[in-house]
Design an enzyme around this catalytic site. Structure first.
Site, PDB file in Angstrom:
ATOM      1  N   SER A 268       6.976   3.273  52.157  1.00  0.00           N
ATOM      2  CA  SER A 268       7.139   3.492  50.725  1.00  0.00           C
ATOM      3  C   SER A 268       6.002   4.248  50.070  1.00  0.00           C
ATOM      4  CB  SER A 268       7.406   2.187  50.004  1.00  0.00           C
ATOM      5  OG  SER A 268       6.326   1.342  50.181  1.00  0.00           O
ATOM      6  N   THR A 269       4.778   4.036  50.472  1.00  0.00           N
ATOM      7  CA  THR A 269       3.733   4.799  49.799  1.00  0.00           C
ATOM      8  C   THR A 269       2.923   5.561  50.817  1.00  0.00           C
ATOM      9  OG1 THR A 269       2.075   3.106  49.965  1.00  0.00           O
ATOM     10  CG2 THR A 269       3.484   3.023  48.030  1.00  0.00           C
TER      11      THR A 269
END
Ligand SMILES: [Zn+2]
Length: 684
Positions: A25-26
């Site tokens: 996700s990041t």
């Protein structure tokens, strides 16, 4: 176990592609969590073992580096959904597959499509066929659990943050001028230049009391203000640049500069259309406000004082841009004046002339941010007088009655347009409802169509919101007079001129009357000042007012006075002229009583010949000349004059004289010596 799972794989599955969905996700996770990336790619090996040729294993990893709160901004997930719905996917693989989609809705949609398209799902635990009830139940549970887990994680995180914040222990991004030391305590930035600049900013505001003046002071002295870079390759560096108005306000309002730890000053809200808004909260609602948490640049008391001053300034300037209630101060058009150049509402400033407050109307909205000069700046004294006169002339009971009738008609018209606008809203509502129904009815198989319809529905909802806003704004703008206002206006009419001209009527009342009668006044300064007055009820009038004479001109001596001085100079000294002018009730350009030195100055300025040269021109002699003629020493002349033997004429206020040409009766050298000085006769 493996045999059983393998039995789910049929030839038709192997004909389709295998999609390996890799999700991080990041950006940070991408770097730190290489382990899980490795695990994700290991799944590819499993697909090969299960019978998919390597070239038909497609890695979908375009989401790398993106956050996954919703599918709308995640291309990779969308692509996956599309591929599945087109029937191209035999199997979808992913590590902890339920995290493919971070929210339940996305996940269940994917399951449904997979079931319909006959696509298998594989994670580290096994292979699932969403078309089978048991598998689908399990997958659904996994999705729900992962969403719950996410929720708990978030709540825990948030709770931890709040607890830390309440104890002032939360490490937050510090405003410029502060740094954390090794023990994670906030302290003043050791960089002396940064510290001094901040001290100077607070000092300048203390002195000037205005954020704008602080900006100007910094610009005049070519001083720069530091800013820390929070993003990008230069993260953490300090950049020096020009100070602007909003930055000053931000610093002055920020509690940390007073050593106050604070948290939760604003509330973020997410709107259905994805917009974020940020709302400022009153201090009572902040999560934390803890004074004396660390060293500051000012005291907490000064912070409050600064806030109060800024608020007062806002009332005097910023808030006045909107048409507000009449405030103290004589400016008649406060809140009514509009700039003809740019259409902004003009603000009021005052300056003093002979102790009287005279308004200036200024259009300075654009100037405020950048410290540039205002777009129009108009001396208001003459304007206010002209408006007053116009009101007294035009406002009679008859005109008021007419105006009110017209106003009523206008309001009816407004009602009508309002009805039309409501129609517009209604039709937007209908369209949105239609789009919603179309979307609900779509065959879930047909995801492409569904997506288009969903987008359409969203667009319709947005259009509806806009139509509603528009209608509300116009309604506010068109709102007419209420009953009370109408009664007030009629009451005014009976006695308006007397009330207006009565010196006991306070300025505030005069302003209130003006705004009962006038909608707005547009000002344009050219060769003259043009005023376009819009009365309530729609009537307009145009006036022009001459530009006020520049200050030096208004202080000029009047031509009458100069002429009088010129005449009096034939026979009188400066002091004498001053008292003669005062007797006649004449005053200087600044309205003062004359004194001798003022007459002398006017004489110089206007090149008037002084009394001395006028007397000389008329043939009067000075002491030396007359002494020579009479063959005596100048001191004898002095004695003779005192004795009244010579006809003399004072030419200045020190008592110095010029003399008439000696005639036949002029005193002789020795004849009078006996009378004046006995000793002289003895010597002769
Ligand atoms: Zn303007």
């Amino acid at each position: 176990m493996i045999r059983e799972t393998n039995s789910k794989i049929e030839a038709r599955h192997l004909k389709g592609n295998a999609y390996l969905y890799v999700r991080q996700s990041t950006l940070r996770q991408v770097f730190e969590n290489q382990e899980s990336t490795k695990r994700q790619y290991a799944l590819r090996q499993r697909a090969v073992v299960l019978g998919w040729p390597l070239e038909r294993i497609i890695v979908v990893d375009s989401d790398l580096g993106q956050s996954a709160a919703s599918s709308s901004d995640r291309e990779g997930f969308q692509r996956l959904v599309t591929e599945v719905s087109m029937g191209r996917a035999g199997i979808v693989m992913g590590l902890e597959v339920s995290r493919l989609a971070r929210n339940s809705t996305d996940w269940h949609r994917l399951l449904e499509i997979c079931a319909l398209a006959g696509t298998l799902i594989l994670d580290e635990d096994g292979i699932y066929d969403p078309a089978h009830f048991n598998d689908r139940l399990l997958l659904g549970l996994k999705g729900t659990m992962s969403e719950a887990e996410l929720h708990v994680m978030r709540a825990r995180l948030r709770g931890g943050i709040l607890n830390k914040a309440r104890r002032a222990e939360l490490e937050m991004r510090l405003p410029i001028g502060f740094v954390y030391d090794a023990d994670k305590h906030a302290r003043l930035d050791p960089d002396k230049r940064i510290q001094d600049t901040l001290h100077l900013l607070f000092k300048t505001f203390r002195r000037t009391g205005s954020a704008m003046a602080t900006v100007k002071a910094f610009r005049e002295q070519k001083l720069q203000f530091p800013r820390r870079v929070y993003r990008g390759p230069n993260k953490g560096e300090i950049i020096w640049g020009e100070l602007d108005h909003s930055r000053v306000l931000w610093v002055l309002h920020h509690p940390r500069y007073a050593g106050v730890f604070c948290f939760g000053r604003t509330r973020q809200r997410k709107h259905p259309d994805g917009r974020h808004t940020c709302q400022r909260l009153p201090r009572e609602e902040w999560t934390a406000y803890i004074p004396d948490s660390h060293a500051g640049y000012i005291t907490a008391a000064e912070l409050d004082e600064n806030n109060r001053r800024l608020r007062d300034n806002a009332y005097a300037l910023g808030a006045e841009r909107e048409k507000g209630p009449p405030r103290e101060g004589p400016a008649l058009l406060q809140g009514l004046a509009i700039c003809a150049v740019c259409g902004e509402r003009m603000t009021v400033r005052y300056h003093a002339i002979n102790g009287r407050r005279v308004p200036d109307y200024a259009c300075q909205r654009r100037g405020i941010e950048s410290g540039k000069p205002p777009c129009q700046m108009i001396h208001g004294g003459g304007i206010d007088d002209a408006i007053g006169k116009l009101l007294v002339e035009t406002v009679t009971p008859v005109t008021l009655e007419v105006a009110l009738t017209v106003q009523k008609e206008l309001e009816l018209r407004v009602d009508e347009t309002d009805r039309l606008r409501r129609k517009e809203v209604e039709s937007a509502q209908y369209e949105a409802e239609l789009a919603r129904r179309r979307y609900m009815k779509v065959d879930p198989d047909n995801r492409m169509v569904a997506d288009t319809l969903e987008a359409d529905w969203n667009a319709k909802l947005r259009a509806l919101g806009e139509a509603q806003d528009r209608a509300e704004q116009r309604r506010q703008a068109d709102r007419g007079l209420d009953k009370e206002q109408r009664a007030h206006i009629l009451a005014l009419a009976t006695d308006f001129p007397r009330l207006w001209n009565d010196p006991r009527t306070p300025d505030r009342e005069r302003k209130r009357m003006a705004r009962l009668l006038v909608d707005d006044v547009t000002l344009l300064k050219a060769d003259v000042i043009s005023l376009q007055i819009r009365f309530k009820g729609g009537a307009t009038r145009t006036l022009s007012v001459p530009l006020p004479r520049p200050a030096w001109m208004t202080r000029q001596t009047s031509p009458d006075v100069v002429a009088a001085i010129d005449r009096l100079l034939d026979d009188h000294t400066d002091d004498e002229i001053a008292s003669l002018l005062n007797e006649r009730g004449m005053t200087s350009g600044t309205g003062k009583r004359f004194r001798g030195h003022m007459v002398a100055r006017i004489r110089d300025e206007y090149g008037l010949k002084d009394l001395h040269s006028r007397l000389r021109a008329r043939g009067y002699l000075d002491e030396g000349q007359i002494a020579k003629r009479l063959h005596v020493k100048p001191c004898t002349i002095k004695i003779w004059r005192r004795a009244g033997l010579l006809k003399a004429h004072r030419y200045n206020d020190k008592g110095e004289c010029l003399f008439d040409r000696p005639g036949a009766d002029a005193p002789l050298k020795y004849k009078h010596q006996d009378k004046t000085r006995g000793k002289v006769s003895a010597s002769s």
